[in-house]
Design a protein around this motif. Sequence first.
Motif, mmCIF file in Angstrom:
data_model
loop_
_atom_site.group_PDB
_atom_site.id
_atom_site.type_symbol
_atom_site.label_atom_id
_atom_site.label_comp_id
_atom_site.label_asym_id
_atom_site.label_seq_id
_atom_site.Cartn_x
_atom_site.Cartn_y
_atom_site.Cartn_z
ATOM 1 N N LYS A 1 -14.999 -14.282 10.571
ATOM 2 C CA LYS A 1 -16.145 -13.647 11.240
ATOM 3 C C LYS A 1 -16.164 -13.958 12.742
ATOM 4 N N ASP A 2 -15.820 -15.192 13.107
ATOM 5 C CA ASP A 2 -15.878 -15.599 14.518
ATOM 6 C C ASP A 2 -14.892 -14.846 15.398
ATOM 7 N N ASP A 3 -13.844 -14.263 14.797
ATOM 8 C CA ASP A 3 -12.849 -13.527 15.588
ATOM 9 C C ASP A 3 -13.275 -12.081 15.856
ATOM 10 N N LEU A 4 -14.298 -11.613 15.136
ATOM 11 C CA LEU A 4 -14.660 -10.194 15.219
ATOM 12 C C LEU A 4 -15.174 -9.806 16.602
ATOM 13 N N HIS A 5 -15.885 -10.724 17.262
ATOM 14 C CA HIS A 5 -16.428 -10.382 18.589
ATOM 15 C C HIS A 5 -15.313 -10.017 19.547
ATOM 16 N N ALA A 6 -14.253 -10.838 19.583
ATOM 17 C CA ALA A 6 -13.117 -10.555 20.485
ATOM 18 C C ALA A 6 -12.424 -9.258 20.093
ATOM 19 N N ILE A 7 -12.316 -9.006 18.783
ATOM 20 C CA ILE A 7 -11.667 -7.776 18.308
ATOM 21 C C ILE A 7 -12.461 -6.550 18.742
ATOM 22 N N TYR A 8 -13.796 -6.598 18.567
ATOM 23 C CA TYR A 8 -14.625 -5.445 18.907
ATOM 24 C C TYR A 8 -14.841 -5.284 20.410
ATOM 25 N N ALA A 9 -14.632 -6.371 21.161
ATOM 26 C CA ALA A 9 -14.740 -6.272 22.619
ATOM 27 C C ALA A 9 -13.496 -5.631 23.218
ATOM 28 N N THR A 10 -12.316 -5.981 22.680
ATOM 29 C CA THR A 10 -11.047 -5.504 23.249
ATOM 30 C C THR A 10 -10.455 -4.330 22.486
ATOM 31 N N GLY A 11 -10.830 -4.193 21.216
ATOM 32 C CA GLY A 11 -10.241 -3.131 20.386
ATOM 33 C C GLY A 11 -8.935 -3.532 19.752
ATOM 34 N N VAL A 12 -8.543 -4.812 19.896
ATOM 35 C CA VAL A 12 -7.263 -5.283 19.358
ATOM 36 C C VAL A 12 -7.478 -6.641 18.686
#
Length: 745
Positions: free
Chosen positions: A226-237
């Motif tokens: 769950k903690d990685d989702l913010h970076a994924i949704y911010a960058t798209g990757v």
Amino acid sequence: MAVEEKLIRMEYSEIMEKSYIDYAMSVIIARALPDVRDGLKPVQRRTLYDMHELGIRYDKPFRKSARIVGDTMGKYHPHGDSSIYDALVVMSQDFKKGLPLVEGHGNFGSIEGDGAAAMRYTEARLHKVTQECYLADLDKDVVDFIPNFDETEKEPEVLPVKVPNLLINGAEGIAVGMATSIPPHNFGEVVDGVIAYMKDPDINTQQMMEYIKGPDFPTGGIVVNKDDLHAIYATGVGKIKVRGKVEIEKVKGGKERLIITEIPYTMIGANIGKFLNDVYGLVESKKTTDIVDISNQSSKEGIRIVIDLKKGADAENLCNLLYKKTRLEDTFGVNMLAVADGRPETMGIVPIIRHHVNFQYELATRKYTTLLAKERQKKEIQEGLIKACDVIDLIIEILRGSKDMKMAKACLVEGITEGIRFKSEVSKRDAEKLHFTERQATAILEMRLYKLIGLEIQALMNDYEKTMKNIQEYSDILENRASMAKVIMKELKEFKKEYAKERRTVIDNVAEVVVEEKPIEEVDVAVMIDRFAYGRVVDMPTFERNKEAAEAESRQIIFCKNTDKLALFTDKGQMHLIKVLDLPFGKFRDKGQPLDNVSNFDASKEESLLIASVAALKDKKLVFATKTSMLKVVDGGEFDVAKRTTAATKLAPDDGLLLVGVLEDQDSIVMQSEKEMFLRIDTAAIPEKKKGAIGVRGMRLADKDLLQAVYLLHTGDSKTVKVKGKDVVLNRLHIGNRDTKGVKK
């Protein structure tokens, strides 16, 4: 008359570069990647539009898939029929799409990878949500229509999709030099996210994720990072880790079983079968001894994979082992790439929603501009009819006194009374004052007499009031962005109320799995290798009981520990490592395993020269001999390596190994050449080298002569070979010097 030739000289590389770039952009924009506005790839867009044009609506009968595919291919998508049918099938599969757009009738494949039936057997129609959210308002000039491939038809450049399909259904596509991979999301959450953005366009990724928690896969499962989702949704990757859902169920006799009820999204299709094979592999390789049976009981009702455990098994630890060693925990690679403003772009979740909302404002502007123009036309006609009712007697007099329709219309529009017979001069003067518009005059001339009934006139007045309200409402929507936003949000809330479903995927932070592997009990074993390069392992008591049969049936027997590794030397100069634990262990008559299956050794291309325990080689010396008579001695400790395959010696291009042997005290070797020369030397005369060295010359060979065989003789060995029908006793040969010609036999 000769046609004048026109030659254009160009650099070939420039033509290739331009052609390749044109092809790549065609694949990227017009085939492989979805448009950020409607979230559809061209083949999906064209298929849905064709079904809409054919009238295959949600409330109409199903139609043959072959008809849909053929019509789409002939009108809009000039590519293979399989690509169109595959797109149609995927849009109907609820285990692949968060929101299926097509309703399939017949065999449209299964979650376990079964393909759909041929398109001549299956039928399809649009879902209600597709009709209402994806294809509505096409008749209101909301999107541009472009010519199809042969300019005989028109197709929409983009569909007027009212929800962010790119997020709801996700997308997969491989273009040239780039690919897209977007996970599906929950319909209701995405709608909430769009409304939140419309209320606050400065919303950031963290705030957006209060509405859109993360992906919502149709197969359920658990997102564990769950903690990685913010970076994924911010960058798209990024990478999303997904686990299947496992329940522990108690059965009779104090036993337990694992029930897998949900699987990772990446496991659908053939990967379910691969998962089952991986579990079998864990049992065969003795990674676990707790599994008694595994069965796939999945059906249309859902996934159900049952793993029966033996009594006393540690179910939690086994569950962790499955997460660690199989695809029950897998990674979904995210790359939110889509076509935006005509070019491919990787976007985070907020930019995707921003593009969608801007598209919604554009759709609404065009829709209400069209509706307002229609209402104004209705207003013009209604005002003309109301005015006509007030002077209906005069209009009837004009119609009765006119010779034709053209004369009557000229009088109504321009007040021209010439040629018309009136009952009085007063009527004529009143007629000259008439100034209806063209539309009003046409409507008056087409009006039926029953419209003059009192109730009909009242209905006309009511319609006029309604038209005026619509004009006021549409003008307000077009002039005030807040009013337009309110209309869009109201429609989104209605869609959410009708089509939203409960979230299926759990979003959480879960610690990395830790597998407590039971220590392997170390025992002495005998590894038996037969002449077909099959190996099997038995414990020493079993070997002693069957010693004679083992020695008769085996090409080689190695005594070692079950935790040891075996070094297999080949004529190509390679050494392959084999773990003894990878070979089948059990009864004497159990079937062996090909050495090819447990190492990189390839029996079709290489010949095995020596197989020995790596542990036993540490205190030994090995002698190497090649066809070109290169000799060396290598310390056995050099072969205690981690790599599964390593170079055991250095060979010249056309050379090959003939002998790899373990040295004992006072050994000698005999070299036999193809020209029947023999040389016996003491192994003490061979220098010790590193395994990466070529070695030194053993026998001085004549021109075009090579060694045919090399024999290692231990103390007391007696070896005889035949040469031209004569026996040559090798241990009776005179011991000569290294690098000499030897003797003729």
